[in-house]
Design a protein around this motif. Structure first.
Motif, short mmCIF file in Angstrom:
data_model
loop_
_atom_site.label_atom_id
_atom_site.label_comp_id
_atom_site.label_asym_id
_atom_site.label_seq_id
_atom_site.Cartn_x
_atom_site.Cartn_y
_atom_site.Cartn_z
N LEU A 51 -89.93 -41.33 81.68
CA LEU A 51 -90.14 -42.61 81.02
C LEU A 51 -88.85 -43.43 81.04
O LEU A 51 -87.76 -42.87 80.94
N ARG A 52 -89.01 -44.73 81.14
CA ARG A 52 -87.89 -45.67 81.08
C ARG A 52 -88.19 -46.73 80.03
O ARG A 52 -89.35 -47.04 79.79
N PRO A 53 -87.16 -47.33 79.43
CA PRO A 53 -87.42 -48.41 78.48
C PRO A 53 -88.29 -49.53 79.07
O PRO A 53 -89.12 -50.11 78.36
N ALA A 54 -88.15 -49.79 80.35
CA ALA A 54 -88.93 -50.85 80.99
C ALA A 54 -90.42 -50.53 81.04
O ALA A 54 -91.23 -51.43 81.28
N ASP A 55 -90.80 -49.28 80.80
CA ASP A 55 -92.22 -48.89 80.81
C ASP A 55 -92.93 -49.27 79.51
O ASP A 55 -94.15 -49.21 79.43
N PHE A 56 -92.17 -49.66 78.50
CA PHE A 56 -92.76 -49.85 77.18
C PHE A 56 -93.85 -50.90 77.15
O PHE A 56 -94.88 -50.71 76.51
N ASP A 57 -93.68 -52.03 77.83
CA ASP A 57 -94.70 -53.08 77.76
C ASP A 57 -96.05 -52.59 78.29
O ASP A 57 -97.09 -52.84 77.67
N ALA A 58 -96.05 -51.90 79.43
CA ALA A 58 -97.31 -51.38 79.97
C ALA A 58 -97.90 -50.32 79.05
O ALA A 58 -99.11 -50.27 78.82
N PHE A 59 -97.05 -49.47 78.50
CA PHE A 59 -97.46 -48.42 77.58
C PHE A 59 -98.08 -49.04 76.32
O PHE A 59 -99.17 -48.65 75.89
N LYS B 250 -89.67 -29.18 74.28
CA LYS B 250 -90.49 -28.16 74.94
C LYS B 250 -90.03 -27.81 76.35
O LYS B 250 -90.46 -26.80 76.90
N GLY B 251 -89.26 -28.69 76.99
CA GLY B 251 -88.85 -28.44 78.37
C GLY B 251 -89.89 -28.88 79.40
O GLY B 251 -89.73 -28.64 80.59
N PHE B 252 -90.95 -29.53 78.94
CA PHE B 252 -91.98 -30.10 79.80
C PHE B 252 -92.60 -31.27 79.04
O PHE B 252 -92.37 -31.44 77.85
N GLY B 253 -93.36 -32.07 79.75
CA GLY B 253 -93.98 -33.22 79.10
C GLY B 253 -94.81 -34.03 80.06
O GLY B 253 -95.21 -33.55 81.13
N ARG B 254 -95.02 -35.28 79.68
CA ARG B 254 -95.84 -36.17 80.50
C ARG B 254 -94.92 -37.18 81.19
O ARG B 254 -93.92 -37.61 80.65
N TRP B 255 -95.32 -37.51 82.40
CA TRP B 255 -94.58 -38.45 83.23
C TRP B 255 -95.27 -39.81 83.25
O TRP B 255 -96.49 -39.90 83.15
N ILE B 256 -94.47 -40.86 83.45
CA ILE B 256 -95.05 -42.14 83.84
C ILE B 256 -95.48 -41.98 85.29
O ILE B 256 -94.75 -41.42 86.12
N VAL B 257 -96.66 -42.44 85.59
CA VAL B 257 -97.17 -42.42 86.96
C VAL B 257 -96.97 -43.81 87.53
O VAL B 257 -97.48 -44.79 87.01
N GLU B 258 -96.20 -43.86 88.59
CA GLU B 258 -95.85 -45.12 89.24
C GLU B 258 -96.48 -45.17 90.62
O GLU B 258 -96.44 -44.19 91.36
N HIS B 259 -97.07 -46.29 90.95
CA HIS B 259 -97.64 -46.47 92.28
C HIS B 259 -96.49 -46.65 93.27
O HIS B 259 -95.63 -47.51 93.09
N ARG B 260 -96.45 -45.81 94.29
CA ARG B 260 -95.33 -45.83 95.25
C ARG B 260 -95.14 -47.18 95.93
O ARG B 260 -94.02 -47.67 96.06
#
Length: 176
Positions: free
Chosen positions: A15-23, A58-68
């Motif tokens: 995750l990046r701060p720039a992802d917040f608006d879409a989230f 936890k050492g794992f989590g969810r990723w932002i999925v970005e269209h390549r």
């Protein structure tokens, strides 16, 4: 360190701060009622911080999925086990306008391969609200089978969909 995963069309990244608006836009909308929303921007910020903190705890989590091809965030997919969950989960939330392209299935396959190949998990489930027919179809495409029900204190009744074990199709390599 949060690994970055690549598929044919997608990048699963931290995750990046720039992802917040879409989230926040997703969690403000009506489709989010199937995954804990709708939320105000302030509560969406707390949810984003929880997602980021899950990796640390936890050492794992969810990723932002970005269209390549476009660099557009299309959803949030990955591994999740907060307090109150019956066991580790593989979950997917596609942002509005990005459903129906196979992104959830493609990203979930990569996340599941990571769980089995890199983390050494032998099983994983997906928890799906009974009204979430589209997520149930994704689970079926991933080879999951219904494995009972679970009632969460805040989210209510959920179906448990069990993913195939790593060796179900001839070895862990089958998920790569």
């Amino acid at each position: 360190m949060i690994p970055t995963l690549h598929t044919e069309r997608l990048i699963l990244r931290a995750l990046r701060p720039a992802d917040f608006d879409a989230f926040a836009a997703f969690y403000a909308g009506p489709r989010s009622h199937l995954v804990g929303g709708p939320l105000t921007r302030e509560l969406a910020w707390r949810m984003l911080a929880m997602e980021a903190g899950h990796w640390h705890l936890k050492g794992f989590g969810r990723w932002i999925v970005e269209h390549r091809a476009t660099g557009t965030p299309v959803g949030l997919v990955g591994l999740f086990e907060p307090e109150g969950w019956p066991e580790p989960e593989l979950g997917w939330d596609l942002f509005d306008g990005h459903e129906g392209h196979g992104y959830a299935t493609e990203a979930a396959e990569a996340a599941r391969a990571h769980a089995y190949d890199s983390l050494g998990w032998s099983t994983v489930v997906s928890l799906i609200k009974p009204a979430n027919a589209s997520s149930a179809r994704v689970a079926a495409r991933l080879g999951c089978t219904r494995d009972g029900d679970f009632t969460h204190e805040r989210h209510g009744p959920m179906q448990i969909w069990r993913h195939p074990a790593p060796d179900a199709d001839g070895g862990i390599e089958a998920y790569a």
